[in-house]
Design a protein around this motif. Sequence first.
Motif, mmCIF file in Angstrom:
data_model
loop_
_atom_site.group_PDB
_atom_site.id
_atom_site.type_symbol
_atom_site.label_atom_id
_atom_site.label_comp_id
_atom_site.label_asym_id
_atom_site.label_seq_id
_atom_site.Cartn_x
_atom_site.Cartn_y
_atom_site.Cartn_z
ATOM 1 N N PHE A 121 -2.413 2.161 -4.604
ATOM 2 C CA PHE A 121 -2.098 3.558 -4.326
ATOM 3 C C PHE A 121 -3.258 4.146 -3.536
ATOM 4 O O PHE A 121 -4.428 3.909 -3.852
ATOM 5 N N VAL A 122 -2.940 4.914 -2.509
ATOM 6 C CA VAL A 122 -3.954 5.592 -1.700
ATOM 7 C C VAL A 122 -3.719 7.090 -1.859
ATOM 8 O O VAL A 122 -2.712 7.615 -1.397
ATOM 9 N N SER A 123 -4.634 7.768 -2.548
ATOM 10 C CA SER A 123 -4.531 9.218 -2.750
ATOM 11 C C SER A 123 -4.981 9.923 -1.479
ATOM 12 O O SER A 123 -6.058 9.650 -0.947
ATOM 13 N N VAL A 124 -4.145 10.855 -1.020
ATOM 14 C CA VAL A 124 -4.343 11.505 0.273
ATOM 15 C C VAL A 124 -4.386 13.019 0.103
ATOM 16 O O VAL A 124 -3.570 13.596 -0.625
ATOM 17 N N ASP A 125 -5.324 13.670 0.795
ATOM 18 C CA ASP A 125 -5.392 15.132 0.758
ATOM 19 C C ASP A 125 -4.425 15.741 1.778
ATOM 20 O O ASP A 125 -3.710 15.015 2.476
ATOM 21 N N GLU A 126 -4.421 17.063 1.863
ATOM 22 C CA GLU A 126 -3.497 17.768 2.755
ATOM 23 C C GLU A 126 -3.767 17.482 4.235
ATOM 24 O O GLU A 126 -2.929 17.734 5.085
ATOM 25 N N ASN A 127 -4.943 16.925 4.548
ATOM 26 C CA ASN A 127 -5.270 16.574 5.928
ATOM 27 C C ASN A 127 -4.966 15.114 6.252
ATOM 28 O O ASN A 127 -5.239 14.654 7.357
ATOM 29 N N VAL A 129 0.850 -1.180 0.000
ATOM 30 C CA VAL A 129 0.000 0.000 0.000
ATOM 31 C C VAL A 129 0.889 1.234 0.000
ATOM 32 O O VAL A 129 1.777 1.377 0.850
ATOM 33 N N ILE A 130 0.642 2.127 -0.974
ATOM 34 C CA ILE A 130 1.491 3.300 -1.161
ATOM 35 C C ILE A 130 0.645 4.563 -1.073
ATOM 36 O O ILE A 130 -0.097 4.887 -1.994
ATOM 37 N N PRO A 131 0.735 5.299 0.050
ATOM 38 C CA PRO A 131 0.029 6.572 0.141
ATOM 39 C C PRO A 131 0.725 7.625 -0.731
ATOM 40 O O PRO A 131 1.952 7.709 -0.757
ATOM 41 N N LEU A 132 -0.071 8.394 -1.459
ATOM 42 C CA LEU A 132 0.458 9.448 -2.326
ATOM 43 C C LEU A 132 -0.331 10.736 -2.119
ATOM 44 O O LEU A 132 -1.557 10.698 -2.035
ATOM 45 N N PRO A 133 0.359 11.869 -2.084
ATOM 46 C CA PRO A 133 -0.368 13.139 -2.006
ATOM 47 C C PRO A 133 -1.231 13.343 -3.249
ATOM 48 O O PRO A 133 -0.881 12.877 -4.341
ATOM 49 N N ALA A 134 -2.347 14.025 -3.082
ATOM 50 C CA ALA A 134 -3.249 14.309 -4.203
ATOM 51 C C ALA A 134 -2.467 14.943 -5.340
ATOM 52 O O ALA A 134 -1.597 15.788 -5.125
ATOM 53 N N GLY A 135 -2.758 14.514 -6.563
ATOM 54 C CA GLY A 135 -2.103 15.071 -7.740
ATOM 55 C C GLY A 135 -0.748 14.482 -8.063
ATOM 56 O O GLY A 135 -0.115 14.892 -9.031
ATOM 57 N N SER A 136 -0.286 13.517 -7.275
ATOM 58 C CA SER A 136 1.013 12.890 -7.544
ATOM 59 C C SER A 136 0.966 12.121 -8.851
ATOM 60 O O SER A 136 -0.062 11.552 -9.216
ATOM 61 N N VAL A 137 2.105 12.083 -9.522
ATOM 62 C CA VAL A 137 2.223 11.303 -10.749
ATOM 63 C C VAL A 137 2.457 9.856 -10.356
ATOM 64 O O VAL A 137 3.298 9.551 -9.522
ATOM 65 N N ARG A 138 1.682 8.962 -10.962
ATOM 66 C CA ARG A 138 1.826 7.527 -10.705
ATOM 67 C C ARG A 138 2.495 6.876 -11.893
ATOM 68 O O ARG A 138 2.423 7.373 -13.007
ATOM 69 N N VAL A 139 3.116 5.736 -11.641
ATOM 70 C CA VAL A 139 3.712 4.981 -12.742
ATOM 71 C C VAL A 139 2.602 4.492 -13.657
ATOM 72 O O VAL A 139 1.462 4.315 -13.234
ATOM 73 N N ASP A 140 2.931 4.288 -14.921
ATOM 74 C CA ASP A 140 1.932 3.889 -15.909
ATOM 75 C C ASP A 140 1.491 2.442 -15.780
ATOM 76 O O ASP A 140 0.391 2.099 -16.165
ATOM 77 N N SER A 141 2.353 1.594 -15.244
ATOM 78 C CA SER A 141 2.007 0.178 -15.188
ATOM 79 C C SER A 141 1.067 -0.112 -14.022
ATOM 80 O O SER A 141 1.085 0.548 -13.001
ATOM 81 N N SER A 142 0.232 -1.095 -14.219
ATOM 82 C CA SER A 142 -0.693 -1.535 -13.183
ATOM 83 C C SER A 142 -0.170 -2.845 -12.626
ATOM 84 O O SER A 142 0.154 -3.750 -13.382
ATOM 85 N N CYS A 143 -0.068 -2.931 -11.309
ATOM 86 C CA CYS A 143 0.430 -4.145 -10.670
ATOM 87 C C CYS A 143 -0.605 -4.685 -9.701
ATOM 88 O O CYS A 143 -1.189 -3.935 -8.932
ATOM 89 N N CYS A 144 -0.784 -5.994 -9.720
ATOM 90 C CA CYS A 144 -1.807 -6.631 -8.900
ATOM 91 C C CYS A 144 -1.396 -6.758 -7.435
ATOM 92 O O CYS A 144 -2.180 -7.237 -6.618
#
Length: 85
Positions: free
Chosen positions: A69-75, A50-65
């Motif tokens: 990714f967990v998109s996180v806001d400023e809070n 599980v990889i938390p990422l700030p909102a708007g972060s660029v993700r890698v193009d490949s999809s892995c099973c």
Amino acid sequence: MSTNGNHVPNICCLPKCCPPAPRSNWPELLGQNANSAKATIEKENPLLKVIPLPAGSVRVDSSCCDRVFVSVDENGNVIEVPTIG
């Protein structure tokens, strides 16, 4: 495995390498604290990274099973439904 001194993780992103998962997304975690969401996903399926990422972060193009990714806001709250891929 190493390539030119760089560590390459042993991850297969091909569908043939993906075992069936009991779930592929966690809509109930939307709005939850990211650390709590990460713990919930990893408890349900310890094979996932599980990889938390700030909102708007660029993700890698490949999809892995084995990755979520967990998109996180400023809070520090989940702003998109966590999904395997």
